[in-house]
Design a protein around this motif. Structure first.
Motif, PDB file in Angstrom:
ATOM      1  N   VAL A 171       0.858  -1.183   0.000  1.00 30.61           N
ATOM      2  CA  VAL A 171       0.000   0.000   0.000  1.00 30.61           C
ATOM      3  C   VAL A 171       0.896   1.235   0.000  1.00 30.61           C
ATOM      4  N   SER A 215      -9.730   5.219   2.997  1.00 38.49           N
ATOM      5  CA  SER A 215      -8.918   4.000   2.959  1.00 38.49           C
ATOM      6  C   SER A 215      -9.650   2.775   3.467  1.00 38.49           C
ATOM      7  N   ALA A 233     -12.046   0.909   2.361  1.00 38.98           N
ATOM      8  CA  ALA A 233     -12.222  -0.196   1.418  1.00 38.98           C
ATOM      9  C   ALA A 233     -10.930  -0.985   1.261  1.00 38.98           C
ATOM     10  N   THR A 234      -9.803  -0.274   1.222  1.00 42.91           N
ATOM     11  CA  THR A 234      -8.508  -0.949   1.113  1.00 42.91           C
ATOM     12  C   THR A 234      -8.209  -1.772   2.351  1.00 42.91           C
ATOM     13  N   LEU A 284     -10.548  -4.849   2.553  1.00 41.71           N
ATOM     14  CA  LEU A 284     -10.213  -5.921   1.614  1.00 41.71           C
ATOM     15  C   LEU A 284      -8.933  -6.639   2.039  1.00 41.71           C
ATOM     16  N   LEU A 285      -7.941  -5.885   2.477  1.00 45.06           N
ATOM     17  CA  LEU A 285      -6.712  -6.510   2.961  1.00 45.06           C
ATOM     18  C   LEU A 285      -6.986  -7.397   4.169  1.00 45.06           C
ATOM     19  N   SER A 308      -3.886   4.095  -2.257  1.00 45.66           N
ATOM     20  CA  SER A 308      -4.548   3.191  -1.305  1.00 45.66           C
ATOM     21  C   SER A 308      -5.605   3.892  -0.476  1.00 45.66           C
ATOM     22  N   THR A 348      -9.127   3.584  -5.863  1.00 45.31           N
ATOM     23  CA  THR A 348      -8.184   3.175  -4.830  1.00 45.31           C
ATOM     24  C   THR A 348      -7.859   1.696  -5.016  1.00 45.31           C
ATOM     25  N   GLY A 349      -6.682   1.301  -4.524  1.00 42.81           N
ATOM     26  CA  GLY A 349      -6.283  -0.095  -4.656  1.00 42.81           C
ATOM     27  C   GLY A 349      -4.986  -0.370  -3.931  1.00 42.81           C
ATOM     28  N   TYR A 350      -4.533  -1.598  -4.036  1.00 46.63           N
ATOM     29  CA  TYR A 350      -3.253  -1.978  -3.446  1.00 46.63           C
ATOM     30  C   TYR A 350      -2.554  -2.957  -4.374  1.00 46.63           C
ATOM     31  N   SER A 357      -9.739  -1.739  -4.662  1.00 44.75           N
ATOM     32  CA  SER A 357     -10.224  -1.896  -3.291  1.00 44.75           C
ATOM     33  C   SER A 357     -11.720  -2.143  -3.214  1.00 44.75           C
ATOM     34  N   GLU A 358     -12.494  -1.477  -4.047  1.00 49.20           N
ATOM     35  CA  GLU A 358     -13.951  -1.588  -3.952  1.00 49.20           C
ATOM     36  C   GLU A 358     -14.462  -2.941  -4.423  1.00 49.20           C
TER      37      GLU A 358
END
Length: 432
Positions: free
Chosen positions: A119, A127, A129-130, A133-134, A372, A398-400, A417-418
């Motif tokens: 991240v 953040s 959602a990130t 999910l993590l 992220s 957003t994402g990782y 992330s979503e």
């Protein structure tokens, strides 16, 4: 004082010790050398010099050390001689105050098959959602690495950090508390970014000495600097390395301690004064030389904050990109660094193998992984001159990052992330 009042006050103090200010908060773990981890947490109550932080794991007890900051107490306990592949339950605390039980899976340091998550530029806002999910996928990942700008607590200074608003430490507390489920289950590693220098994003003005020069970053986390030979001082943190299986990982400091660094002891505006932690580039050359010459190393992966190339042309200081690239890119190229994961720009971009502003066979692949989630939002595509070096970009979500190692192959993925869907993927084969 009446006996009944004394008992009431004693009861309040005891409850506060066990459940309140003296209880462990923001508990997290990190690598601390082969078959060892550090368990860290903070408290807001002085528990006294005689009450050492402790951890209990597998019928063994360990004690650690405490560092006092402005208004927090930061505790670290190193737990050693753990069995690779084992699942451990542990508790930690200080004095009579104890955490709830946590569990983690001890990585096999010799394994050549694993996954890690990355991240960047992640704070307490935008953040969730990130982090969710993590946390949901945590059994897949041997650890998480955060490539700088940890919490965005310094943005409270310019009133764009709306999560708590009480101050720098309060925002940082909230960030570590929100991470606790994730960071107690797998090691959480960090690299420094420009938002980690001091308590205010604009300058040191109004920041007490205990909140300047990366103090919160160094005190709230304990990275394996001593174990990797980058320093003899506890809580150095700003550069270090670790080895997992056939991959050498090195974390750098793109903010200080190299020629024309963005942050210097003389910096007045655009961030606080910082640095003076040692000869980063000398250590980096030695670390990478050893890794590059080791026949059992198939890949070298570097993590840092600032970028070498991107679609964005704006930065502060104005020549920061040029100076960061001049300091680190030739070293990466000389010692065959395969992948550089960074952030700073709040979008996702995967570069082509590059060196010296050109696509180059054998060049380092740069991944900008800075979306992220933070209060500053996702950044749009820029109008810079590096588009010819960009293979893939995402400027909306957003994402990782996910790095999967399987013997002589590494697979990099960008996870949204979503939705949890894969937005980008590349296979990198060993060139050694």
């Amino acid at each position: 004082m009446s006996r009944s009042l004394a008992f009431v006050l004693l009861g309040i103090f005891t409850a506060n010790q066990v459940f309140g200010a003296g209880s462990p908060k923001g508990v997290h773990i990190a690598f601390a050398g082969v078959n060892s981890i550090t368990i860290s947490f903070y408290t807001t109550l002085d528990t006294g010099e005689d009450n050492l932080p402790w951890a209990s794991i597998a019928d063994r007890n360990f004690t650690g050390s405490t560092t006092k900051s402005k208004s927090r107490y930061h505790h670290d306990v190193i737990v050693s001689d753990l069995e690779p592949g084992e699942v451990y339950e542990y508790t930690t605390g200080v004095g009579s105050a104890s955490s709830e039980p946590f569990t983690f899976h001890m990585i096999d340091y010799k394994s050549t098959k694993f996954k890690a998550a990355f991240v960047g530029d992640m704070g307490v806002n935008n953040s969730q959602a990130t982090i969710d999910l993590l946390t949901k996928n945590i059994d897949q990942y041997a650890w998480v690495h955060h490539v700088g700008d940890v919490s965005y607590a310094d943005d409270f200074d310019v009133k764009i950090e709306p999560s708590s608003g009480d101050g720098y430490d309060d925002v940082y507390d909230l960030f570590q508390d929100e991470l606790e489920t994730l960071a107690t289950s797998t090691p959480y590693m960090v690299s420094p970014g420009n938002h980690d220098v001091t308590c205010r994003v604009t300058s040191d003005l109004g920041c007490p000495e205990q909140q300047r020069n990366f103090s919160a970053f160094r005190e709230r986390w304990r990275m394996p600097s001593i174990e990797s030979g980058s320093s003899t001082v506890e809580h150095h943190n700003v550069w270090y390395s670790y080895r997992i299986g056939n991959v050498h990982f090195v974390s750098i400091d793109t903010e200080s301690d190299f020629p024309n660094a963005p942050t210097k002891p003389s910096t007045k505006i655009g961030g606080g004064a910082g640095g003076g932690f040692g000869d980063q580039l000398g250590w980096l050359k030695n670390d990478l030389k050893e890794a590059n010459e080791d026949e059992s190393v198939d890949f070298i992966v570097a993590m840092g904050h600032r970028v070498f190339y991107s679609s964005s042309i704006t930065d502060w200081p104005l020549l920061a990109v040029k100076h960061v690239k001049e300091a680190f890119e030739p070293i990466f190229h000389e010692y065959n660094v395969d992948l550089y994961v960074c952030g700073h720009k709040h979008f996702y971009e995967r570069g082509k193998p590059s060196f010296d502003d050109k696509e180059a066979e054998g060049g380092t692949i740069q991944i900008i992984n800075g979306a992220s989630g933070c209060n500053e939002g996702v950044q749009g595509e820029g109008k810079g001159k590096a588009h010819h070096l960009i293979a893939k970009g995402n400027y909306e979500s957003t994402g990782y990052g996910e790095l999967e190692v399987d013997g002589k192959e590494m697979i990099w993925r960008y996870i949204l992330s979503e939705s949890g869907s894969v937005d980008d993927e590349i296979v990198i084969k060993s060139r050694r």
